[in-house]
Motif scaffolding. Structure first.
Motif, PDB file in Angstrom:
ATOM      1  N   GLY A 131       0.611  -1.185  -0.161  1.00 50.78           N
ATOM      2  CA  GLY A 131      -0.053  -0.135  -0.013  1.00 50.78           C
ATOM      3  C   GLY A 131       0.880   1.272  -0.069  1.00 50.78           C
ATOM      4  O   GLY A 131       0.116   2.512   0.009  1.00 50.78           O
ATOM      5  N   ILE A 132       2.183   1.222   0.177  1.00 54.21           N
ATOM      6  CA  ILE A 132       2.994   2.360   0.006  1.00 54.21           C
ATOM      7  C   ILE A 132       3.242   3.005  -1.322  1.00 54.21           C
ATOM      8  O   ILE A 132       3.609   2.314  -2.052  1.00 54.21           O
ATOM      9  CB  ILE A 132       4.350   2.144   0.670  1.00 54.21           C
ATOM     10  CG1 ILE A 132       3.957   1.703   2.482  1.00 54.21           C
ATOM     11  CG2 ILE A 132       4.985   3.373   0.804  1.00 54.21           C
ATOM     12  CD1 ILE A 132       5.212   1.491   3.040  1.00 54.21           C
ATOM     13  N   VAL A 133       2.790   4.132  -1.568  1.00 50.57           N
ATOM     14  CA  VAL A 133       2.801   4.731  -3.018  1.00 50.57           C
ATOM     15  C   VAL A 133       4.297   5.281  -2.989  1.00 50.57           C
ATOM     16  O   VAL A 133       4.702   6.325  -2.296  1.00 50.57           O
ATOM     17  CB  VAL A 133       1.768   5.695  -3.261  1.00 50.57           C
ATOM     18  CG1 VAL A 133       2.040   6.424  -4.468  1.00 50.57           C
ATOM     19  CG2 VAL A 133       0.571   4.962  -3.299  1.00 50.57           C
ATOM     20  N   LEU A 134       5.009   5.207  -3.998  1.00 56.08           N
ATOM     21  CA  LEU A 134       6.385   5.679  -4.205  1.00 56.08           C
ATOM     22  C   LEU A 134       6.644   6.320  -5.451  1.00 56.08           C
ATOM     23  O   LEU A 134       6.040   5.941  -6.358  1.00 56.08           O
ATOM     24  CB  LEU A 134       7.335   4.706  -3.802  1.00 56.08           C
ATOM     25  CG  LEU A 134       7.378   3.851  -2.622  1.00 56.08           C
ATOM     26  CD1 LEU A 134       8.080   2.745  -2.208  1.00 56.08           C
ATOM     27  CD2 LEU A 134       7.898   4.840  -1.311  1.00 56.08           C
ATOM     28  N   VAL A 135       7.996   6.842  -5.715  1.00 56.66           N
ATOM     29  CA  VAL A 135       8.125   7.179  -7.057  1.00 56.66           C
ATOM     30  C   VAL A 135       9.566   6.479  -7.270  1.00 56.66           C
ATOM     31  O   VAL A 135      10.534   6.534  -6.508  1.00 56.66           O
ATOM     32  CB  VAL A 135       8.631   8.627  -7.106  1.00 56.66           C
ATOM     33  CG1 VAL A 135       9.008   9.156  -8.548  1.00 56.66           C
ATOM     34  CG2 VAL A 135       7.273   9.435  -6.712  1.00 56.66           C
ATOM     35  N   ASP A 136       9.738   5.791  -8.509  1.00 55.35           N
ATOM     36  CA  ASP A 136      11.002   5.098  -8.730  1.00 55.35           C
ATOM     37  C   ASP A 136      11.892   6.309  -9.368  1.00 55.35           C
ATOM     38  O   ASP A 136      11.591   6.709 -10.546  1.00 55.35           O
ATOM     39  CB  ASP A 136      10.758   3.999  -9.706  1.00 55.35           C
ATOM     40  CG  ASP A 136      11.885   3.242 -10.349  1.00 55.35           C
ATOM     41  OD1 ASP A 136      12.963   3.796 -10.055  1.00 55.35           O
ATOM     42  OD2 ASP A 136      11.653   2.281 -10.696  1.00 55.35           O
ATOM     43  N   ARG A 137      13.012   6.824  -8.531  1.00 55.30           N
ATOM     44  CA  ARG A 137      13.665   7.733  -9.255  1.00 55.30           C
ATOM     45  C   ARG A 137      14.565   7.312 -10.480  1.00 55.30           C
ATOM     46  O   ARG A 137      15.180   8.269 -11.103  1.00 55.30           O
ATOM     47  CB  ARG A 137      14.623   8.146  -8.079  1.00 55.30           C
ATOM     48  CG  ARG A 137      14.236   8.474  -6.662  1.00 55.30           C
ATOM     49  CD  ARG A 137      13.009   9.757  -6.825  1.00 55.30           C
ATOM     50  NE  ARG A 137      12.202   9.707  -5.621  1.00 55.30           N
ATOM     51  CZ  ARG A 137      12.365  10.424  -4.598  1.00 55.30           C
ATOM     52  NH1 ARG A 137      13.797  10.857  -4.307  1.00 55.30           N
ATOM     53  NH2 ARG A 137      11.453  10.297  -3.719  1.00 55.30           N
ATOM     54  N   HIS A 138      14.579   5.981 -10.826  1.00 54.01           N
ATOM     55  CA  HIS A 138      15.396   5.826 -11.973  1.00 54.01           C
ATOM     56  C   HIS A 138      14.511   5.990 -13.127  1.00 54.01           C
ATOM     57  O   HIS A 138      15.340   6.303 -14.359  1.00 54.01           O
ATOM     58  CB  HIS A 138      15.613   4.509 -11.764  1.00 54.01           C
ATOM     59  CG  HIS A 138      16.550   4.041 -10.714  1.00 54.01           C
ATOM     60  ND1 HIS A 138      17.934   4.438 -10.828  1.00 54.01           N
ATOM     61  CD2 HIS A 138      16.622   3.455  -9.273  1.00 54.01           C
ATOM     62  CE1 HIS A 138      18.645   4.016  -9.628  1.00 54.01           C
ATOM     63  NE2 HIS A 138      17.586   3.494  -8.999  1.00 54.01           N
ATOM     64  N   ILE A 139      13.201   5.919 -13.213  1.00 54.54           N
ATOM     65  CA  ILE A 139      12.474   6.249 -14.265  1.00 54.54           C
ATOM     66  C   ILE A 139      11.569   7.305 -14.418  1.00 54.54           C
ATOM     67  O   ILE A 139      10.724   7.579 -15.251  1.00 54.54           O
ATOM     68  CB  ILE A 139      11.516   4.932 -14.707  1.00 54.54           C
ATOM     69  CG1 ILE A 139      10.783   4.529 -13.672  1.00 54.54           C
ATOM     70  CG2 ILE A 139      12.624   3.953 -15.410  1.00 54.54           C
ATOM     71  CD1 ILE A 139       9.711   3.232 -14.131  1.00 54.54           C
ATOM     72  N   CYS A 140      11.513   8.192 -13.403  1.00 48.71           N
ATOM     73  CA  CYS A 140      10.776   9.492 -13.403  1.00 48.71           C
ATOM     74  C   CYS A 140      11.469  10.281 -14.157  1.00 48.71           C
ATOM     75  O   CYS A 140      12.634  10.625 -14.439  1.00 48.71           O
ATOM     76  CB  CYS A 140      10.877   9.927 -11.857  1.00 48.71           C
ATOM     77  SG  CYS A 140      10.052  11.637 -11.942  1.00 48.71           S
ATOM     78  N   ILE A 141      10.551  10.864 -15.149  1.00 49.28           N
ATOM     79  CA  ILE A 141      11.216  12.041 -16.205  1.00 49.28           C
ATOM     80  C   ILE A 141      10.828  13.315 -15.957  1.00 49.28           C
ATOM     81  O   ILE A 141      11.431  13.997 -16.678  1.00 49.28           O
ATOM     82  CB  ILE A 141      10.704  11.420 -17.785  1.00 49.28           C
ATOM     83  CG1 ILE A 141       8.982  11.690 -17.775  1.00 49.28           C
ATOM     84  CG2 ILE A 141      11.272  10.267 -18.170  1.00 49.28           C
ATOM     85  CD1 ILE A 141       8.552  11.513 -19.177  1.00 49.28           C
ATOM     86  N   GLY A 142      10.296  13.263 -14.849  1.00 45.13           N
ATOM     87  CA  GLY A 142       9.960  14.751 -14.410  1.00 45.13           C
ATOM     88  C   GLY A 142       8.810  15.574 -15.343  1.00 45.13           C
ATOM     89  O   GLY A 142       8.842  16.806 -15.195  1.00 45.13           O
ATOM     90  N   CYS A 143       7.810  14.808 -15.719  1.00 47.76           N
ATOM     91  CA  CYS A 143       6.888  15.376 -16.574  1.00 47.76           C
ATOM     92  C   CYS A 143       5.646  16.155 -15.525  1.00 47.76           C
ATOM     93  O   CYS A 143       5.065  17.023 -16.007  1.00 47.76           O
ATOM     94  CB  CYS A 143       6.196  14.506 -17.345  1.00 47.76           C
ATOM     95  SG  CYS A 143       5.002  13.287 -16.543  1.00 47.76           S
TER      96      CYS A 143
END
Lengths: 245, 397
Positions: A131-143
């Motif tokens: 249930g933890i919502v996260l951002v994968d910093r390797h594939i975030c393109i900053g859109c």
């Protein structure tokens, strides 16, 4: 002839069931062990991490949770409120009709149906099984589409080059980020820094735990008192609930 | 169809290099802005954690929407079989490619991590309308390029109709998806409407045709040609229909929104006391982008110059509309606790301000410059000048 066949079928069925049990039982046992989650095991959906915030205990003007979050995740103090990352913030509320005032911390609500995950083009925004919502910093393109989609303004964009990282909490310019529920602590059996700080300050307004475990303090409390999910009309099934609003 | 002899474009080399230099300067300025933003981070722009999409998105989305709309000229020719539009199909396809390239370049340059563009092309979340848009954009390039080839290579002319059909449906799907980028935002009062998709399609018709008329007019002027009065009359009336339809959709959108009690605060903000956004809406989108062009088109004795002026106004109105939709929608405070007055360190409960820096405009104009350069070079080396078959036109009358 047919009786003998029946016997044989029964024997074969029993043998197959027995063999199946022998083959599957250790697996079932393993799944049970996995729920306890040692460090090297994957997370499971048997756990749903959640938080209950008692707004009647949350003090107006107190920002212990915010400071603890900034310290733990090396966000630094908020000097530029428009562009600095704020994973958790205190909101002061005043009911327009009655004038009733209250204060509460707002952060990622860890939705079961997170709009940020729906809209993310690359799949960088994701929800863990627990249930933890996260951002994968390797594939975030900053859109920043997730920031447009989040109903709680829970996400921040890293506007500047960043140094002084907590090795357990990687951050970087040009990516979007938000509350991780201190996943690095939770995976070691700890609690989020904000919850710890709130308790240390003697307020005990934040309760963290497994919503799926009927014996957990949070599950018991949620059963006993009326709790609110913010913007419940959106039906996002939030992991963070509030008491007293 | 009788064979038409091709009108050759005039060479004027000095002027041509002048155009390239002018476009190149804008492109260079955009590149400088891009490097600055990527090096220092978005902190040097006017965007922040509240206004996450600013001026670059205004230009980028405008260019993308207009790109899909400009292809309509070709579609009317190939799908609906109108000869005067068929003669304009190659130019229409070229402009579609050029504007799409310009828009996407701006969008990519404004990413937090433009170096990860390859990630965006290799990792797809199929539930995301944004990811679907990326596929539509890539497909658009392939299909429109194929369409151009079938139109310009005589041995492949036979395929042009079928590819034209495909391009037509693809562009409708593409604009539906672009409008849905906003339509699928459930949380924000300004968006989250199914009307966004068809409204963006009708906007694209107007912006695309306006862009086409500007380019066509410039090309005719460059070559000392005059557009046939009948063709001018038909195209200007079509523009009027599109502009009128865009106004209609805008009105329906806001009237339905006014009907829902939960959205009246936003409508009051946008229509009455939203400051720059109210001005941009009424003066920019409605007056400059709608009423004035209609007046210019329908006033007796319309000339080529006046139609171009009307088209320029439609484009300006379109940019104003994108500003209102994109920035205005974010400026209005996100309502997290209905019925409460709220305050925080994260600008909760207040109208978010936005002061774009010069570099953001440079980035946006860079997208237009890229589209311009692609067009200028292509028009120079290939036959894109509309070749009208006047005998067929007369027969049709």
């Amino acid at each position: 002839m047919s009786e003998r066949n029946d016997d044989r079928r029964k024997f074969l069925a029993a043998a197959a069931a027995g063999a199946g049990f022998v083959a599957l039982a250790p697996g079932i046992r393993l799944v049970e062990i996995a729920a306890a989650k040692p460090d090297n095991e994957a997370v499971t959906a048997r756990v749903r991490w959640g938080m209950l915030i008692d707004t009647t205990r949350c003090q107006t003007g107190c920002t212990e949770c915010v400071s603890a979050c900034n310290k733990e995740n090396h966000l630094g103090e908020v000097k530029k409120p428009r562009t600095d990352a704020q994973w958790i913030r205190k909101i002061d509320l005043k009911e327009l009709k009655t004038g009733r005032a209250l204060s509460l911390p707002m952060m990622c609500q860890h939705c079961a149906n997170p709009p940020c995950v729906d809209v993310c083009p690359t799949g960088a925004s994701f929800k863990r099984a627990d249930g933890i919502v996260l951002v994968d910093r390797h594939i975030c393109i900053g859109c920043r589409y997730c920031m447009m989609a989040c109903p709680y303004k829970a996400r921040s964009f890293v506007h500047e080059p960043h140094t002084d990282q907590n090795p357990e909490v990687p951050r970087g310019q040009g990516c979007v980020e938000g509350c991780t529920l201190c996943v690095h602590r939770v995976d070691r059996g700890g609690t989020p820094a904000c919850v710890e700080a709130c308790a240390a300050a003697g307020h005990n307004a934040m309760l963290f735990g497994d919503l799926n475990d009927p014996e957990s303090a949070i599950a018991k409390r949620v059963r006993e008192v009326k709790t609110t999910q913010v913007r419940a009309d959106l039906k996002l099934d939030l992991g963070v609930r509030y008491e007293g609003i | 169809m009788a064979s038409a002899s091709y009108v050759e474009t005039q060479s004027r080399p000095a002027a041509f290099w002048g155009l390239l230099a002018a476009g190149g300067l804008f492109l260079l300025a955009a590149f400088a802005a891009f490097l600055h933003f990527e090096h220092s981070g978005h902190v040097v722009t006017g965007m922040d954690n509240q206004i996450v999409w600013g001026m670059p998105h205004v230009f980028a989305v405008f260019l993308i929407v207009a790109a899909s709309g400009v292809l309509n000229v070709a579609s009317i020719g190939s799908v609906f079989g109108k000869p005067i539009y068929k003669a304009r199909a190659p130019l229409s396809g070229l402009l579609a490619l050029a504007m799409m390239a310009g828009g996407l370049a701006v969008l990519a340059a404004d990413l937090g991590r433009p170096d990860r563009l390859i990630v965006a092309m290799t990792h797809f979340n199929f539930k995301s309308i944004f990811a679907l848009n990326m596929m539509f954009y890539s497909g658009f390039f392939a299909i429109v390029a194929a369409y151009l080839v079938t139109m310009m290579d005589r041995s492949l002319n036979g395929y042009s109709k079928i590819v034209g059909f495909l391009a037509f449906f693809w562009r409708l799907a593409l604009t539906t998806a672009t409008g849905s980028i906003f339509g699928f935002l459930i949380a924000r009062t300004a968006y989250g409407s199914a009307l966004m998709a068809p409204m963006f399609i009708i906007y694209s018709f107007a912006y695309g045709l306006a862009a086409f008329l500007i380019v066509q007019g410039s090309m005719y002027a460059w070559n000392g040609l005059t557009l046939d009065a009948r063709i001018l009359a038909r195209m200007k009336n079509l523009l009027a229909v599109f502009v009128g339809a865009a106004l209609y959709f805008t009105a329906v959108m806001h009237l339905t929104s006014l009907y829902f009690a939960k959205q009246t605060d936003y409508e009051r903000f946008l229509l009455l006391d939203g400051g720059i956004y109210t001005t941009a809406f009424w003066l920019g989108q409605v007056v400059v982008g709608g009423i004035l062009p209609l007046a210019l088109i329908f006033a007796p004795g319309a000339t080529q110059t006046r139609v171009i002026a009307a088209s320029v106004l439609v484009v300006l109105g379109g940019l104003a509309q994108m500003f209102v939709t994109i920035v205005g929608g974010q400026a209005f405070p996100l309502e997290i606790f209905p019925g409460y007055a709220v305050s925080s360190t994260f600008q909760d409960g207040i109208v978010n301000s936005y002061s774009p820096v010069l570099g953001e405009f440079a980035l946006g104009f860079g997208g237009i410059a890229l589209a311009f350069l692609i067009t200028v070079v292509a028009v120079r080396v290939l036959r894109f000048l509309p070749q009208d078959d006047f005998a067929a036109l007369k027969a049709e009358d």
